[in-house]
Write a protein that holds these residues in place. Structure first.
Motif, PDB file in Angstrom:
ATOM      1  N   GLU A 120       0.826  -1.208   0.000  1.00 43.79           N
ATOM      2  CA  GLU A 120       0.000   0.000   0.000  1.00 43.79           C
ATOM      3  C   GLU A 120       0.860   1.257   0.000  1.00 43.79           C
ATOM      4  O   GLU A 120       0.575   2.208  -0.720  1.00 43.79           O
ATOM      5  CB  GLU A 120      -0.926  -0.008   1.215  1.00 43.79           C
ATOM      6  CG  GLU A 120      -1.891   1.160   1.248  1.00 43.79           C
ATOM      7  CD  GLU A 120      -2.828   1.092   2.434  1.00 43.79           C
ATOM      8  OE1 GLU A 120      -3.074   2.139   3.036  1.00 43.79           O
ATOM      9  OE2 GLU A 120      -3.291  -0.015   2.754  1.00 43.79           O
ATOM     10  N   ASN A 121       1.917   1.264   0.811  1.00 43.40           N
ATOM     11  CA  ASN A 121       2.797   2.423   0.852  1.00 43.40           C
ATOM     12  C   ASN A 121       3.516   2.626  -0.472  1.00 43.40           C
ATOM     13  O   ASN A 121       3.752   3.759  -0.885  1.00 43.40           O
ATOM     14  CB  ASN A 121       3.819   2.283   1.979  1.00 43.40           C
ATOM     15  CG  ASN A 121       3.184   2.472   3.334  1.00 43.40           C
ATOM     16  OD1 ASN A 121       2.148   3.113   3.465  1.00 43.40           O
ATOM     17  ND2 ASN A 121       3.791   1.899   4.354  1.00 43.40           N
ATOM     18  N   LEU A 122       3.871   1.541  -1.136  1.00 38.32           N
ATOM     19  CA  LEU A 122       4.539   1.619  -2.424  1.00 38.32           C
ATOM     20  C   LEU A 122       3.617   2.248  -3.464  1.00 38.32           C
ATOM     21  O   LEU A 122       4.035   3.117  -4.239  1.00 38.32           O
ATOM     22  CB  LEU A 122       4.984   0.220  -2.871  1.00 38.32           C
ATOM     23  CG  LEU A 122       5.807   0.132  -4.142  1.00 38.32           C
ATOM     24  CD1 LEU A 122       7.108   0.906  -3.982  1.00 38.32           C
ATOM     25  CD2 LEU A 122       6.113  -1.322  -4.452  1.00 38.32           C
TER      26      LEU A 122
ATOM     27  N   ARG B  74       1.007   4.206  -2.868  1.00 34.20           N
ATOM     28  CA  ARG B  74       0.793   5.603  -2.465  1.00 34.20           C
ATOM     29  C   ARG B  74       1.971   6.472  -2.896  1.00 34.20           C
ATOM     30  O   ARG B  74       1.791   7.575  -3.409  1.00 34.20           O
ATOM     31  CB  ARG B  74       0.606   5.681  -0.946  1.00 34.20           C
ATOM     32  CG  ARG B  74       0.209   7.044  -0.443  1.00 34.20           C
ATOM     33  CD  ARG B  74       0.093   7.061   1.081  1.00 34.20           C
ATOM     34  NE  ARG B  74      -0.553   5.879   1.625  1.00 34.20           N
ATOM     35  CZ  ARG B  74      -1.850   5.817   1.961  1.00 34.20           C
ATOM     36  NH1 ARG B  74      -2.608   6.860   1.806  1.00 34.20           N
ATOM     37  NH2 ARG B  74      -2.352   4.721   2.464  1.00 34.20           N
ATOM     38  N   LYS B  75       3.172   5.959  -2.717  1.00 37.54           N
ATOM     39  CA  LYS B  75       4.376   6.704  -3.115  1.00 37.54           C
ATOM     40  C   LYS B  75       4.429   6.882  -4.627  1.00 37.54           C
ATOM     41  O   LYS B  75       4.765   7.961  -5.126  1.00 37.54           O
ATOM     42  CB  LYS B  75       5.627   6.000  -2.616  1.00 37.54           C
ATOM     43  CG  LYS B  75       6.901   6.762  -2.900  1.00 37.54           C
ATOM     44  CD  LYS B  75       8.021   6.300  -1.998  1.00 37.54           C
ATOM     45  CE  LYS B  75       9.303   7.008  -2.298  1.00 37.54           C
ATOM     46  NZ  LYS B  75       9.363   8.359  -1.799  1.00 37.54           N
ATOM     47  N   ALA B  76       4.069   5.841  -5.374  1.00 33.47           N
ATOM     48  CA  ALA B  76       4.065   5.918  -6.832  1.00 33.47           C
ATOM     49  C   ALA B  76       3.067   6.967  -7.322  1.00 33.47           C
ATOM     50  O   ALA B  76       3.366   7.735  -8.247  1.00 33.47           O
ATOM     51  CB  ALA B  76       3.742   4.556  -7.432  1.00 33.47           C
TER      52      ALA B  76
ATOM     53  N   GLN C  75       2.044   9.602  -5.619  1.00 32.62           N
ATOM     54  CA  GLN C  75       2.593  10.906  -5.242  1.00 32.62           C
ATOM     55  C   GLN C  75       3.684  11.344  -6.216  1.00 32.62           C
ATOM     56  O   GLN C  75       3.747  12.516  -6.591  1.00 32.62           O
ATOM     57  CB  GLN C  75       3.142  10.878  -3.814  1.00 32.62           C
ATOM     58  CG  GLN C  75       2.071  10.992  -2.757  1.00 32.62           C
ATOM     59  CD  GLN C  75       1.208  12.223  -2.936  1.00 32.62           C
ATOM     60  OE1 GLN C  75       0.024  12.109  -3.220  1.00 32.62           O
ATOM     61  NE2 GLN C  75       1.771  13.390  -2.801  1.00 32.62           N
ATOM     62  N   ILE C  76       4.535  10.422  -6.621  1.00 33.21           N
ATOM     63  CA  ILE C  76       5.612  10.741  -7.571  1.00 33.21           C
ATOM     64  C   ILE C  76       5.015  11.169  -8.913  1.00 33.21           C
ATOM     65  O   ILE C  76       5.448  12.154  -9.511  1.00 33.21           O
ATOM     66  CB  ILE C  76       6.572   9.541  -7.738  1.00 33.21           C
ATOM     67  CG1 ILE C  76       7.398   9.370  -6.469  1.00 33.21           C
ATOM     68  CG2 ILE C  76       7.470   9.715  -8.957  1.00 33.21           C
ATOM     69  CD1 ILE C  76       8.194   8.078  -6.405  1.00 33.21           C
ATOM     70  N   LYS C  77       4.005  10.456  -9.366  1.00 34.71           N
ATOM     71  CA  LYS C  77       3.371  10.783 -10.638  1.00 34.71           C
ATOM     72  C   LYS C  77       2.637  12.121 -10.553  1.00 34.71           C
ATOM     73  O   LYS C  77       2.683  12.927 -11.479  1.00 34.71           O
ATOM     74  CB  LYS C  77       2.410   9.671 -11.050  1.00 34.71           C
ATOM     75  CG  LYS C  77       2.070   9.703 -12.501  1.00 34.71           C
ATOM     76  CD  LYS C  77       1.575   8.373 -12.990  1.00 34.71           C
ATOM     77  CE  LYS C  77       1.418   8.418 -14.494  1.00 34.71           C
ATOM     78  NZ  LYS C  77       1.016   7.179 -15.065  1.00 34.71           N
TER      79      LYS C  77
ATOM     80  N   GLN D  47       3.436  14.620  -8.620  1.00 32.61           N
ATOM     81  CA  GLN D  47       4.456  15.655  -8.590  1.00 32.61           C
ATOM     82  C   GLN D  47       5.018  15.911  -9.985  1.00 32.61           C
ATOM     83  O   GLN D  47       5.289  17.056 -10.355  1.00 32.61           O
ATOM     84  CB  GLN D  47       5.587  15.279  -7.619  1.00 32.61           C
ATOM     85  CG  GLN D  47       6.513  16.432  -7.304  1.00 32.61           C
ATOM     86  CD  GLN D  47       5.789  17.608  -6.673  1.00 32.61           C
ATOM     87  OE1 GLN D  47       5.098  17.464  -5.680  1.00 32.61           O
ATOM     88  NE2 GLN D  47       5.938  18.786  -7.265  1.00 32.61           N
TER      89      GLN D  47
END
Length: 58
Positions: free
Chosen positions: A2-4, A6-8, A10-12, A14
């Motif tokens: 789930e964290n992975l 969410r991070k992906a 957020q990166i996209k 940004q």
């Protein structure tokens, strides 16, 4: 996992925010870019990219 994901996302987000800022878009309909969903950011980016292509081809 789930964290992975969410991070992906957020990166996209940004990435699209940075590209839109470079294009001169900071805010639309009284909403700042960081408030937009990933889908909204991507849609706006594609629209601006398409408009720029049309300008270049003229």
């Amino acid at each position: 996992m789930e964290n992975l994901l969410r991070k992906a996302v957020q990166i996209k987000k940004q990435f699209f925010i940075n590209k839109l800022i470079q294009s001169g878009v900071y805010k639309k309909n009284n909403r700042h870019l960081y408030e937009w969903t990933l889908s909204e950011l991507e849609r706006e980016y594609k629209q601006i990219k398409q408009e720029n292509k049309k300008l270049i081809l003229k």
